[in-house]
Design a protein around this motif. Structure first.
Motif, PDB file in Angstrom:
ATOM      1  N   GLY A  31       0.811  -1.209   0.000  1.00 27.36           N
ATOM      2  CA  GLY A  31       0.000   0.000   0.000  1.00 27.36           C
ATOM      3  C   GLY A  31       0.845   1.259   0.000  1.00 27.36           C
ATOM      4  N   ALA A  32       1.934   1.237   0.756  1.00 17.97           N
ATOM      5  CA  ALA A  32       2.819   2.403   0.815  1.00 17.97           C
ATOM      6  C   ALA A  32       3.501   2.648  -0.525  1.00 17.97           C
ATOM      7  N   ILE A  33       3.948   1.582  -1.178  1.00 13.46           N
ATOM      8  CA  ILE A  33       4.582   1.726  -2.492  1.00 13.46           C
ATOM      9  C   ILE A  33       3.582   2.251  -3.517  1.00 13.46           C
ATOM     10  N   GLY A  34       2.331   1.808  -3.410  1.00 14.46           N
ATOM     11  CA  GLY A  34       1.299   2.320  -4.304  1.00 14.46           C
ATOM     12  C   GLY A  34       1.105   3.815  -4.143  1.00 14.46           C
ATOM     13  N   ALA A  35       1.091   4.290  -2.894  1.00 17.45           N
ATOM     14  CA  ALA A  35       0.926   5.722  -2.644  1.00 17.45           C
ATOM     15  C   ALA A  35       2.138   6.503  -3.128  1.00 17.45           C
ATOM     16  N   PHE A  58       2.534  -5.282  -6.857  1.00 14.69           N
ATOM     17  CA  PHE A  58       3.871  -4.685  -6.912  1.00 14.69           C
ATOM     18  C   PHE A  58       4.289  -4.472  -8.362  1.00 14.69           C
ATOM     19  N   LEU A  59       4.024  -5.465  -9.206  1.00 12.43           N
ATOM     20  CA  LEU A  59       4.354  -5.352 -10.622  1.00 12.43           C
ATOM     21  C   LEU A  59       3.542  -4.239 -11.272  1.00 12.43           C
ATOM     22  N   PHE A  60       2.274  -4.136 -10.922  1.00 12.55           N
ATOM     23  CA  PHE A  60       1.400  -3.095 -11.471  1.00 12.55           C
ATOM     24  C   PHE A  60       1.966  -1.714 -11.155  1.00 12.55           C
ATOM     25  N   TYR A  61       2.320  -1.474  -9.909  1.00  9.43           N
ATOM     26  CA  TYR A  61       2.858  -0.167  -9.518  1.00  9.43           C
ATOM     27  C   TYR A  61       4.180   0.116 -10.227  1.00  9.43           C
ATOM     28  N   SER A  62       5.020  -0.901 -10.326  1.00  9.56           N
ATOM     29  CA  SER A  62       6.327  -0.728 -10.955  1.00  9.56           C
ATOM     30  C   SER A  62       6.186  -0.372 -12.429  1.00  9.56           C
ATOM     31  N   MET A  63       5.349  -1.114 -13.147  1.00  4.22           N
ATOM     32  CA  MET A  63       5.189  -0.878 -14.578  1.00  4.22           C
ATOM     33  C   MET A  63       4.469   0.436 -14.853  1.00  4.22           C
ATOM     34  N   ALA A  64       3.463   0.742 -14.057  1.00  5.62           N
ATOM     35  CA  ALA A  64       2.712   1.985 -14.255  1.00  5.62           C
ATOM     36  C   ALA A  64       3.585   3.205 -14.007  1.00  5.62           C
ATOM     37  N   SER A  65       4.454   3.139 -13.003  1.00  6.39           N
ATOM     38  CA  SER A  65       5.310   4.281 -12.681  1.00  6.39           C
ATOM     39  C   SER A  65       6.400   4.506 -13.721  1.00  6.39           C
ATOM     40  N   THR A  66       6.708   3.479 -14.515  1.00  2.16           N
ATOM     41  CA  THR A  66       7.715   3.622 -15.579  1.00  2.16           C
ATOM     42  C   THR A  66       7.084   3.945 -16.930  1.00  2.16           C
ATOM     43  N   GLN A  72       0.389  -3.738 -21.752  1.00  6.39           N
ATOM     44  CA  GLN A  72       1.575  -4.329 -21.142  1.00  6.39           C
ATOM     45  C   GLN A  72       1.327  -4.677 -19.681  1.00  6.39           C
ATOM     46  N   ILE A  73       0.695  -3.745 -18.969  1.00  6.28           N
ATOM     47  CA  ILE A  73       0.419  -3.977 -17.546  1.00  6.28           C
ATOM     48  C   ILE A  73      -0.546  -5.149 -17.378  1.00  6.28           C
ATOM     49  N   ALA A  74      -1.592  -5.173 -18.206  1.00  7.80           N
ATOM     50  CA  ALA A  74      -2.582  -6.247 -18.114  1.00  7.80           C
ATOM     51  C   ALA A  74      -1.947  -7.604 -18.391  1.00  7.80           C
ATOM     52  N   LEU A  75      -1.092  -7.672 -19.406  1.00  5.08           N
ATOM     53  CA  LEU A  75      -0.412  -8.934 -19.723  1.00  5.08           C
ATOM     54  C   LEU A  75       0.535  -9.343 -18.597  1.00  5.08           C
ATOM     55  N   GLY A  76       1.238  -8.366 -18.029  1.00 10.76           N
ATOM     56  CA  GLY A  76       2.151  -8.665 -16.929  1.00 10.76           C
ATOM     57  C   GLY A  76       1.421  -9.237 -15.732  1.00 10.76           C
ATOM     58  N   VAL A  77       0.298  -8.608 -15.357  1.00 11.07           N
ATOM     59  CA  VAL A  77      -0.500  -9.100 -14.236  1.00 11.07           C
ATOM     60  C   VAL A  77      -1.077 -10.479 -14.553  1.00 11.07           C
TER      61      VAL A  77
END
Length: 239
Positions: A31-35, A58-66, A72-77
């Protein structure tokens, strides 16, 4: 819910208690990483409620922030969560008595932790897994994850911007530390080592050939699949 179902439900809640520390610790960090990554508390809560997968979030936040695209995000998840197909395929042997709705709810709320607890329960109870017991286990884990990520996001969102920037790296370090603690407490260390080695080998040999994000996704998918097959084979040998 009659008394027998209610009793089983409460037993499932109690069975989940030993796993809650892990949910709270990793959920808080998630949750903190998401914020810190720029998501609102409502968005983080919705992800925790409907996606309900720590590694995928975690992967969602990482990919979205980059700046990764939606596809791409949907496939990764999707790739990183494909292991749940294997998990629920294995658990199906304990659900021959359940109706479709019970199977759907049980599969949707299944996680790596509840899989371990539920499969152990079934093996020690004549390969029978009551839905009421599983519901108590899964609901407790699900609500704990939502609350943990919510608290973590509120905490991080309340910090000043300069502290958020420095906190992002600290949270990654905290997550790595939690993973290491989980590994030391794991009862499947041999499988874990194989998964780590396979993932590292794929990332290493694909460097310069495949971009970093797809490489990580592919490595995670292949390594997790190999590890899950090893775990399922080991579990079936004990039945």
């Amino acid at each position: 819910m009659d008394k027998s179902h209610w009793r089983l439900f409460k037993q499932g809640v109690v069975a989940c208690i030993p796993t809650l520390l892990g949910y709270w610790a990793i959920g808080f960090a998630c949750g903190a990483i998401g914020a810190v990554s720029g998501f609102t508390i409502l968005q983080i809560s919705c992800l925790s409620t409907f996606v309900y997968a720590g590694s995928a979030q975690f992967l969602f936040y990482s990919m979205a922030s980059t700046g990764a695209g939606l596809v791409q995000i949907a496939l990764g998840v999707l790739f990183i969560n494909m292991r749940y197909l294997l998990i629920n395929t294995y658990m199906a042997q304990y659900f021959s008595h359940a109706n479709r709705l019970e199977k759907l709810v049980g599969g949707f709320l299944m996680t790596d932790e509840t899989f371990g607890v539920a499969s152990q329960y079934a093996r020690t109870h004549d390969n029978v897994l009551p839905f009421s017991w599983l519901l108590g286990l899964n609901i407790t884990a699900w609500l704990s994850w939502i609350v943990a990520t919510l608290v973590g996001s509120i905490f991080a969102a309340s910090l000043p911007d300069w502290l958020k920037d420095s906190l992002s790296f600290s949270l990654v370090g905290m997550f790595i530390g939690l993973l290491l603690l989980g590994w030391y407490a794991s009862q499947t260390k041999k499988f874990d080592i194989v998964v780590i080695i396979v993932a590292m080998a794929i990332v290493t040999f694909s460097h310069g050939i495949i971009a970093a994000n797809p490489s990580s996704i592919i490595a995670t998918l292949i390594a997790a699949t190999i590890g899950m097959f090893m775990l399922l084979k080991s579990g079936s040998n004990k039945i």
